[in-house]
Design a protein around this motif. Structure first.
Motif, mmCIF file in Angstrom:
data_model
loop_
_atom_site.group_PDB
_atom_site.id
_atom_site.type_symbol
_atom_site.label_atom_id
_atom_site.label_comp_id
_atom_site.label_asym_id
_atom_site.label_seq_id
_atom_site.Cartn_x
_atom_site.Cartn_y
_atom_site.Cartn_z
ATOM 1 N N UNK A 1 0.817 -1.217 0.000
ATOM 2 C CA UNK A 1 0.000 0.000 0.000
ATOM 3 C C UNK A 1 0.844 1.258 0.000
ATOM 4 N N UNK A 2 2.160 1.105 -0.062
ATOM 5 C CA UNK A 2 3.008 2.306 -0.131
ATOM 6 C C UNK A 2 3.771 2.338 -1.433
ATOM 7 N N UNK A 3 3.896 3.544 -1.988
ATOM 8 C CA UNK A 3 4.634 3.716 -3.225
ATOM 9 C C UNK A 3 6.128 3.602 -2.940
ATOM 10 N N UNK B 1 -3.283 -7.009 -10.371
ATOM 11 C CA UNK B 1 -2.376 -6.790 -9.237
ATOM 12 C C UNK B 1 -2.188 -5.282 -9.161
ATOM 13 N N UNK B 2 -2.622 -4.674 -8.047
ATOM 14 C CA UNK B 2 -2.556 -3.217 -7.980
ATOM 15 C C UNK B 2 -2.620 -2.776 -6.533
ATOM 16 N N UNK C 1 -5.659 6.762 -5.866
ATOM 17 C CA UNK C 1 -5.150 6.548 -7.226
ATOM 18 C C UNK C 1 -4.737 5.073 -7.365
ATOM 19 N N UNK C 2 -5.107 4.487 -8.504
ATOM 20 C CA UNK C 2 -4.785 3.064 -8.739
ATOM 21 C C UNK C 2 -3.429 2.940 -9.403
ATOM 22 N N UNK C 3 -2.575 2.104 -8.815
ATOM 23 C CA UNK C 3 -1.276 1.789 -9.410
ATOM 24 C C UNK C 3 -1.270 0.296 -9.730
ATOM 25 N N UNK D 1 7.494 3.157 -13.675
ATOM 26 C CA UNK D 1 6.198 3.456 -13.066
ATOM 27 C C UNK D 1 5.061 2.784 -13.829
ATOM 28 N N UNK D 2 3.945 2.492 -13.115
ATOM 29 C CA UNK D 2 2.795 1.879 -13.792
ATOM 30 C C UNK D 2 2.254 2.795 -14.878
ATOM 31 N N UNK D 3 1.718 2.136 -15.888
ATOM 32 C CA UNK D 3 1.133 2.890 -16.987
ATOM 33 C C UNK D 3 -0.320 3.209 -16.650
ATOM 34 N N UNK D 4 -0.744 4.441 -16.939
ATOM 35 C CA UNK D 4 -2.141 4.768 -16.738
ATOM 36 C C UNK D 4 -2.857 4.469 -18.038
ATOM 37 N N UNK D 5 -3.765 3.548 -17.973
ATOM 38 C CA UNK D 5 -4.347 3.131 -19.250
ATOM 39 C C UNK D 5 -5.773 2.646 -19.108
ATOM 40 N N UNK D 6 -6.091 1.717 -19.946
ATOM 41 C CA UNK D 6 -7.418 1.116 -19.961
ATOM 42 C C UNK D 6 -7.621 0.289 -18.684
ATOM 43 N N UNK D 7 -8.852 0.043 -18.353
ATOM 44 C CA UNK D 7 -9.155 -0.788 -17.183
ATOM 45 C C UNK D 7 -8.941 -2.258 -17.511
ATOM 46 N N UNK D 8 -9.333 -2.639 -18.710
ATOM 47 C CA UNK D 8 -9.056 -4.020 -19.118
ATOM 48 C C UNK D 8 -9.112 -4.151 -20.626
#
Lengths: 287, 387, 77
Positions: A97-99, A211-212, A218-220, A230-237
């Motif tokens: 839960x921590x970045x 896995x997030x 904010x969702x990572x 860093x995680x990509x911000x993109x589509x949900x699925x």
């Protein structure tokens, strides 16, 4: 294999069905054992051990084929789908839960990058020690295709192999009706948001729900960009249907990693797909 | 829908299809015919050391023992879905002198009576094994024909294997029969044509012990009836039957840390000629890299004498008698080294071996060593190719 | 007089090995049998080599017998 696995097939008798299913599952286990990060004697562990020494290692024909495939996927995704990005999991702990600290990401980033190793003529060399290969995005889908190949070799004509969400059809039901495959709702993963008829081929899905962690709302997700870490911000699925589960799986992963260009890339690819964006809007021909 | 595959899709598809379809056994070590046809050839040169002058009767015969050139050919091919045929053909040419007998020398030591310079001989042997594969085993018919200038033999056999216990255990067995005819080159007092019949049977069991090792043990019984003597020896009369039991045990162990396989074999042999022998063999198959393997090997052999064996020929003694070194007590060691270069469908082999027999190497005490004990060097080159 | 080989002790050893070997068996799953399928782990990785060796030893020594239905003999000198 990270999820429930099942094989459903039709055969002349229950005994035969059990026997064929066992053969197919044995093939899945063979691959799991061969490429498992958690086993010292796996090919992956031997490769990573060679990397730790800064040395080189000759690989068998099957692994060579997989490495060539990984290189192709790297190229087609313009560097986004990189099997050397597995080492980033050392700094990303999704259960915490921590970045992670930006400095720790920057410290490990130099070890990410296919161009930092040398692959060719059956020989993998690691001039930079410490690179880690992770076939996570490839072996499960490949295993589904191999399990189906084994069934076909045994004469099975109707059935379905599912390995934790990666699916490959052996053949439609004996009455020629297709298998109905459910696609997970990315925000309510236990529920299907759509059902897709699959007559043949493979189906795979990728999503930011696998896995997030949520930090400050904010969702990572686990899909990390190998250049930034860093995680990509993109589509949900994304769900894709292809002749091989391996290709379907790579397509979904690439589409997710492409972030905002994901939808456009899927259109260009030309395979049937269903993409659900962050606003819950459905895109694609697979409805 | 697009009618043509996008370039990306084509690229991914080709790469995916290029992952080699691994020939994986369905359910452990499968029982299926080979997937490819395999041909093999070996050329071997066998040379026995010359006899020391001091071991033979002066001015009689030659000191030169056998030189043999051997060509071996093999084809192993699947036939249909369930059968395979394994055929081998050997062509040998040999020349050299042989001991005709042994007499007691002036100082009491045995001396060899050697034959003249060269008995040139050609030997050919054809063997065909046809196997039928089943879900949990296989069955084979074996047939062979062998011929030399003075000799002809036919043999026939049946053998089979059955896997049980999730293919971890294998039961095997077989029976065989052979009919040998000898027509020695004519000489006064020598037999003109004689026959020998042999019946054999074996049973065995093989077991997977763990992921790195396997063990096999088997018992072989043989019974021969007919003319068993050597017509070329001056004084040689053997019983007209021979009954024997051989107990073989083999062990294979894979040493992952060194990427090597260790082979250990042991055979115990007893027969009603009162002969008992032990044979122990070791091989270390060391993988140097995925395309090269080196195999050092060692064999130790020790046999006791046949009860009618006599170190010196004496024609006036009644009953069975022979001074053939093969029935004398002795021990022998073989040191070997092979190298195998290989890829998925070919193999090149080169190997060398040295054999030394000596009375001092026997397990028991040998009072009088036979002067005809052998030493030889064997060199082999060859290849296998599958398509 | 030449002596026979006294070998009771030596006979016992292989019997013991066989018994121990059988007793310590584990249930090896099919997907774990990869190493056992290696060429160098076969009972007979080079059939032509063993055939030649068997033929030579049969011709030059007094013993015979392996786990097979046997080939022909030879006049062998």
């Amino acid at each position: 294999m990270g999820g429930p696995c099942s094989i459903q097939l039709y055969a002349e008798s229950e005994n035969e069905a059990a026997l064929h299913a066992k053969s197919a599952m044995d093939e899945v286990y063979r691959l799991e054992v061969k490429y498992s990060r958690y086993r010292d004697d796996s090919v992956i562990s031997k490769i990573n051990a060679a990397s730790l020494r800064g040395g080189e290692i000759k690989v068998d024909d099957e692994t060579a084929g997989i490495l060539n495939y990984a290189e192709t996927v790297l190229h087609e995704s313009k560097g986004l789908f990189d099997v050397t990005s597995g080492v980033l999991r050392k700094v990303w702990d999704f259960k915490s839960g921590t970045l992670p600290n930006q400095l720790s990401i920057e410290a490990i980033l130099p070890l990410v990058g296919w161009n930092k190793l040398s692959w060719g003529n059956g020989l993998l060399a690691f001039p930079l020690a410490g690179i880690e290969l992770d076939f996570g995005g490839i072996v499960k889908e490949y295993a589904a295709d191999r399990a189906v190949a084994v069934c076909l070799q045994l004469g099975v004509q109707h059935g379905l192999v599912e390995l934790g969400g990666d699916i490959r059809v052996i053949g439609s039901h004996p009455d020629e009706s297709p298998w109905m495959v459910g696609i997970r709702n990315p925000r309510i993963p236990e529920q299907a948001i759509a059902r897709v008829p699959l007559q043949q081929g493979g189906l795979a899905s990728s999503g930011d729900y696998e896995r997030y962690m949520m930090v400050n709302g904010v969702r990572y997700s686990h899909l990390l960009n190998p250049s930034t870490g860093w995680p990509v911000k993109s589509l949900a699925s994304v769900t894709v249907v292809a002749d091989q589960c391996l290709i379907a799986g790579s397509a979904t992963t690439i589409a997710m990693l492409k972030g905002e260009q994901g939808l456009a890339w899927l259109e260009l690819l030309g395979l049937p797909y269903l993409a659900i964006d962050q606003n819950g809007v459905h895109h694609g021909s697979l409805q | 829908m697009k009618t043509e595959k996008s370039r990306t899709l084509s690229a991914l598809t080709s790469a995916a299809l290029a992952i080699p379809a691994v020939a994986v056994s369905t359910n452990a070590i499968a029982d299926a015919p080979p997937t490819m046809t395999e041909v093999g050839y070996r050329y071997s040169q066998y040379q026995e050391d010359d006899i020391a002058e001091s071991n033979k009767v002066k001015d009689v015969g030659s000191t030169k023992r056998y030189d043999i050139n051997i060509h071996q050919f093999r084809v192993l091919t699947p036939v249909g879905d369930n059968y395979s045929v394994d055929a081998t053909f050997d062509y040998e040419t040999m020349s050299g002198a042989s001991p005709l007998g042994t007499i007691q020398g002036a100082d009491g030591d045995p001396l060899l009576v050697m034959s003249g310079a060269s008995i040139d001989d050609t030997r050919m042997d054809l063997n065909v094994k046809t196997t039928r594969y089943y879900e949990n085993g296989n069955a084979s018919i074996v047939g062979g024909y062998s011929t030399e200038d003075d000799y002809e033999a036919f043999n026939l056999g049946l053998e089979g294997e059955k896997h049980i216990n999730d293919k971890l255990t294998t039961l095997m067995g077989g029976i065989g029969y052979s009919d040998d005819t000898i027509e020695p080159t004519p000489a006064p007092g020598r037999v003109t044509e004689e026959e020998k019949y042999t019946a054999t049977t074996f049973i065995g069991i093989a077991q997977v012990i763990n992921a790195e090792s396997v063990l096999q043990t088997s018992i072989n019984y043989a019974y021969s009836d007919g003319y068993l003597s050597d017509p070329y020896k001056l004084v040689d009369q053997r019983p007209d039957s021979r009954s024997s039991i051989a107990w073989n045990t083999r062990y294979r162990y894979y040493l992952g840390s060194l990427d090597a396989a260790v082979h250990a074999d042991y055979r115990l042999y007893v027969d009603d000629w009162d002969m008992l022998s032990h044979t122990i063999g070791f091989e270390w198959h060391q993988n140097i890299d995925p395309n090269l393997r080196v195999i050092p090997s060692f064999r130790y052999y020790s046999q006791s004498q046949a009860d009618f064996y006599r170190p010196y020929d004496n024609a006036s003694i009644e009953g069975d008698k022979s001074s053939d070194y093969r029935l004398s007590p002795f021990g022998a060691v073989t040191f070997g080294l092979s190298a195998v270069a290989h890829s998925y469908n070919w193999k090149i082999i080169i190997s060398a071996e040295r054999y030394i027999a000596d009375g001092d190497l026997a397990l028991g005490t040998v009072e009088t060593e036979h002067p005809g004990l052998l030493q030889y060097t064997l060199l082999t080159v060859g290849f296998d190719y599958a398509f | 007089m030449n002596h026979k080989i006294v070998s009771h002790k030596v006979m016992l050893l292989p019997m013991l090995l066989v018994a121990l070997g059988m007793a310590g068996c584990t249930a090896v799953q099919p997907w774990e049998r990869g190493e056992l399928a290696r060429t160098e782990m076969k009972w007979d990785p080079d059939p032509m080599k063993s055939a030649l060796r068997d033929h030579i030893y049969f011709s030059k020594e007094g013993s015979s017998g392996g786990a097979s239905s046997g080939g022909g003999g030879c006049g062998c000198n």
